[in-house]
Design an enzyme around this catalytic site. Structure first.
Site, PDB file in Angstrom:
ATOM      1  N   GLY A 107      14.190  80.417  17.549  1.00 19.01           N
ATOM      2  CA  GLY A 107      15.129  79.948  18.559  1.00 19.01           C
ATOM      3  C   GLY A 107      15.330  78.471  18.385  1.00 19.01           C
ATOM      4  NE  ARG A 172      14.901  84.644  18.420  1.00 24.53           N
ATOM      5  CZ  ARG A 172      13.984  83.959  18.655  1.00 24.53           C
ATOM      6  NH1 ARG A 172      13.006  83.855  17.932  1.00 24.53           N
ATOM      7  NH2 ARG A 172      14.061  83.091  19.769  1.00 24.53           N
ATOM      8  N   GLY A 173      14.793  87.346  12.005  1.00 23.48           N
ATOM      9  CA  GLY A 173      14.999  88.224  11.088  1.00 23.48           C
ATOM     10  C   GLY A 173      15.352  87.845   9.807  1.00 23.48           C
ATOM     11  CG  ASP A 198       4.569  82.717  17.076  1.00 25.58           C
ATOM     12  OD1 ASP A 198       5.937  82.520  17.265  1.00 25.58           O
ATOM     13  OD2 ASP A 198       3.931  83.452  17.741  1.00 25.58           O
ATOM     14  N   GLY A 199       6.387  82.746  14.245  1.00 32.05           N
ATOM     15  CA  GLY A 199       6.854  83.768  13.179  1.00 32.05           C
ATOM     16  C   GLY A 199       7.435  83.072  12.207  1.00 32.05           C
ATOM     17  CB  THR A 226       6.402  75.677  20.279  1.00 30.80           C
ATOM     18  OG1 THR A 226       6.606  76.134  21.637  1.00 30.80           O
ATOM     19  CG2 THR A 226       5.339  74.700  19.996  1.00 30.80           C
ATOM     20  CG  ASP A 228       6.967  77.736  25.277  1.00 29.61           C
ATOM     21  OD1 ASP A 228       7.957  77.026  26.235  1.00 29.61           O
ATOM     22  OD2 ASP A 228       6.950  78.668  24.613  1.00 29.61           O
ATOM     23  CG  MET A 271      11.452  77.392  29.211  1.00 29.91           C
ATOM     24  SD  MET A 271      12.623  77.497  27.893  1.00 29.91           S
ATOM     25  CE  MET A 271      13.038  76.044  27.653  1.00 29.91           C
ATOM     26  NE  ARG A 273       6.202  82.036  23.521  1.00 30.87           N
ATOM     27  CZ  ARG A 273       7.021  83.138  22.956  1.00 30.87           C
ATOM     28  NH1 ARG A 273       6.582  84.556  22.969  1.00 30.87           N
ATOM     29  NH2 ARG A 273       8.224  82.682  22.528  1.00 30.87           N
TER      30      ARG A 273
HETATM   31  N1  LIG Z   1       4.931  87.872  10.642  1.00 33.25           N
HETATM   32  C1  LIG Z   1       5.976  87.568  10.036  1.00 33.25           C
HETATM   33  N2  LIG Z   1       5.928  87.463   8.386  1.00 33.25           N
HETATM   34  C2  LIG Z   1       7.125  86.928   8.010  1.00 33.25           C
HETATM   35  N3  LIG Z   1       8.075  86.576   8.489  1.00 33.25           N
HETATM   36  C3  LIG Z   1       8.151  86.414   9.834  1.00 33.25           C
HETATM   37  C4  LIG Z   1       7.094  87.074  10.403  1.00 33.25           C
HETATM   38  N4  LIG Z   1       7.384  86.933  12.185  1.00 33.25           N
HETATM   39  C5  LIG Z   1       8.782  86.337  11.906  1.00 33.25           C
HETATM   40  N5  LIG Z   1       9.119  85.961  10.841  1.00 33.25           N
HETATM   41  C6  LIG Z   1      10.320  85.419  10.356  1.00 33.25           C
HETATM   42  O1  LIG Z   1      10.434  84.032  10.835  1.00 33.25           O
HETATM   43  C7  LIG Z   1      11.885  84.080  11.193  1.00 33.25           C
HETATM   44  C8  LIG Z   1      11.496  83.323  12.859  1.00 33.25           C
HETATM   45  O2  LIG Z   1      10.849  84.315  13.546  1.00 33.25           O
HETATM   46  P1  LIG Z   1      10.948  84.483  15.119  1.00 33.25           P
HETATM   47  O3  LIG Z   1      12.410  84.856  15.508  1.00 33.25           O
HETATM   48  O4  LIG Z   1       9.799  85.176  15.580  1.00 33.25           O
HETATM   49  O5  LIG Z   1      10.979  82.793  15.694  1.00 33.25           O
HETATM   50  P2  LIG Z   1       9.720  81.820  15.668  1.00 33.25           P
HETATM   51  O6  LIG Z   1       9.672  81.168  14.517  1.00 33.25           O
HETATM   52  O7  LIG Z   1       8.419  82.507  16.288  1.00 33.25           O
HETATM   53  O8  LIG Z   1      10.457  80.789  16.666  1.00 33.25           O
HETATM   54  P3  LIG Z   1      10.547  80.866  18.362  1.00 33.25           P
HETATM   55  O9  LIG Z   1       9.360  80.275  18.661  1.00 33.25           O
HETATM   56  O10 LIG Z   1      11.497  79.982  18.585  1.00 33.25           O
HETATM   57  O11 LIG Z   1      10.515  82.375  18.793  1.00 33.25           O
HETATM   58  C9  LIG Z   1      12.593  84.920  11.322  1.00 33.25           C
HETATM   59  O12 LIG Z   1      13.412  85.031  10.309  1.00 33.25           O
HETATM   60  C10 LIG Z   1      11.559  86.212  11.123  1.00 33.25           C
HETATM   61  O13 LIG Z   1      12.050  87.165  10.198  1.00 33.25           O
HETATM   62  O1  LIG Z   2      12.506  85.841  24.061  1.00 33.06           O
HETATM   63  P1  LIG Z   2      11.237  86.073  24.612  1.00 33.06           P
HETATM   64  O2  LIG Z   2      10.191  86.835  23.768  1.00 33.06           O
HETATM   65  O3  LIG Z   2      11.020  86.474  26.222  1.00 33.06           O
HETATM   66  O4  LIG Z   2      10.543  84.628  24.659  1.00 33.06           O
HETATM   67  C1  LIG Z   2      10.653  83.986  25.683  1.00 33.06           C
HETATM   68  C2  LIG Z   2       9.795  82.647  25.473  1.00 33.06           C
HETATM   69  O5  LIG Z   2      10.515  81.769  24.414  1.00 33.06           O
HETATM   70  C3  LIG Z   2      10.408  80.459  24.755  1.00 33.06           C
HETATM   71  O6  LIG Z   2      11.523  80.051  25.340  1.00 33.06           O
HETATM   72  C4  LIG Z   2      10.059  79.654  23.512  1.00 33.06           C
HETATM   73  O7  LIG Z   2       8.890  79.866  23.317  1.00 33.06           O
HETATM   74  C5  LIG Z   2       9.202  80.454  25.914  1.00 33.06           C
HETATM   75  O8  LIG Z   2       9.472  79.456  26.730  1.00 33.06           O
HETATM   76  C6  LIG Z   2       9.732  81.618  26.664  1.00 33.06           C
HETATM   77  O9  LIG Z   2       8.778  82.021  27.481  1.00 33.06           O
END
Ligand SMILES: Nc1ncnc2c1ncn2[C@@H]1O[C@H](COP(=O)(O)OP(=O)(O)OP(=O)(O)O)[C@@H](O)[C@H]1O
Ligand SMILES: O=P(O)(O)OC[C@H]1O[C@](O)(CO)[C@@H](O)[C@@H]1O
Length: 289
Positions: A107, A172-173, A198-199, A226, A228, A271, A273
């Site tokens: 995001g 994402r993805g 984290d992803g 993040t 947050d 927001m 989390r």
């Molecule tokens: N466990 C995982 N192993 C490998 N790749 C991952 C994993 N989880 C998420 N990803 C990849 O990391 C990228 C970002 O993941 P995600 O959409 O969960 O956002 P994020 O990095 O957690 O950020 P946000 O906090 O904004 O959600 C995506 O391309 C997703 O496919």
């Molecule tokens: O899309 P989801 O899983 O509801 O995530 C929303 C969360 O993502 C964030 O916008 C960013 O981590 C948080 O503040 C919020 O709680």
């Protein structure tokens, strides 16, 4: 604590009190990796003063507050991490073939373009890199045939910090490990900077594991993103302050409405989390009753 450096960057700690978290490094599988003098030493615009460089014995403790009379709140040994920062010796040849890739995933967060711009300008001006690429639209941009990496330089990213969102785009993805590492190999990237939540960081660890399996000379850097501010081991995540400021504007608007109505109540949903730092800081700094 007695510490002994082996090659620069790796360290043996002889202390029962400190449990230094192991940081995977290319020297684990490329033990003869050459080191180079950090070009900051000779940069006419940047004169490092004494104590500027971070050494292999510089650490950050996980917990800084302890009750020494209580064994339960005083974990032993103390968990510590290697401190990040400029080293005197580096493992990349800055003047030659080093190629850096920057990607952001997940995001949006305020400050993304600023972080990208600072990386580009820092790598270019301070370290002398001339091959810096922006990967478009997240992890899928490494291998998608319709999105070639963008060559970046300070002129190109000049005004990026004034623009919101991310000019590299994000998604994402699309995490396809073999395709991503194949692309890193094919483009000849040696440094991969991954800005994400984290992803994205789970992905970064998998990418480094695959790079290690293939014994490639590629460093992977995770930059936590993040809004947050919920990463315990850093002071503050970028974008958090801007978010708090925007939240205050919303609270202010709700407050004006509430005060103008008979028995008015303003309700603002923020927001954050599970941590609630945005709500906490915005409320504390607003402080109107
Ligand atoms: N466990 C995982 N192993 C490998 N790749 C991952 C994993 N989880 C998420 N990803 C990849 O990391 C990228 C970002 O993941 P995600 O959409 O969960 O956002 P994020 O990095 O957690 O950020 P946000 O906090 O904004 O959600 C995506 O391309 C997703 O496919
Ligand atoms: O899309 P989801 O899983 O509801 O995530 C929303 C969360 O993502 C964030 O916008 C960013 O981590 C948080 O503040 C919020 O709680």
């Amino acid at each position: 604590m007695a510490a002994e450096s082996e090659p620069e960057g790796t360290i043996k700690i002889n202390s029962p009190c400190i449990n230094l978290e192991k940081l995977a490094h290319r020297t684990d599988y490329l033990p003869t990796l050459k080191t180079y003098t950090n070009p900051l030493q000779h940069n006419p615009f940047f004169l490092p003063s004494g104590g500027f460089h971070v050494t292999p014995t510089d650490i950050v403790l996980r917990h800084i507050v302890y009750d020494i009379s209580s064994s339960s709140s005083s974990p032993s040994p103390h968990l510590a991490y290697l401190r990040a920062g400029p080293r005197k010796q580096i493992f990349f040849d800055p003047t030659d073939s080093t190629r850096a890739a920057i990607v952001n995933c997940g995001g949006l967060c305020p400050g993304l373009n600023t972080v990208i711009r600072e990386l580009v300008v820092g790598l270019w001006d301070l370290y002398g890199l001339r091959h810096i690429y922006g990967i478009q639209a997240g992890y899928r941009g490494f291998y998608s045939t319709d999105m070639a990496p963008l060559q970046l330089n300070p002129k190109m990213v000049h005004g990026w910090h004034k623009t919101g969102g991310t000019l590299l785009q994000t998604s994402r993805g699309g995490f396809h490990l073999q395709n991503i590492v194949d692309a890193i190999q094919c483009y000849g990237f040696n440094q991969v900077y991954i800005i994400g939540g984290d992803g994205s960081m789970h992905g970064a660890v998998k990418i480094f594991d695959e790079i290690r399996r293939r014994k490639l000379n590629v460093g992977v850097v995770g930059i936590p993103k993040t809004v947050d501010n919920d990463v315990g081991i850093i002071n503050r995540s970028f974008g958090f302050q801007t978010t708090v400021e925007m939240a205050q504007e919303a609270i202010n608007a709700a407050h004006v409405e509430a005060e103008s109505a008979v028995n008015g109540i303003g309700l603002v949903k923020l927001m954050g989390r599970s941590t609630g730092y945005i709500a906490l800081h915005a409320t504390l700094s607003f402080m109107q009753h």
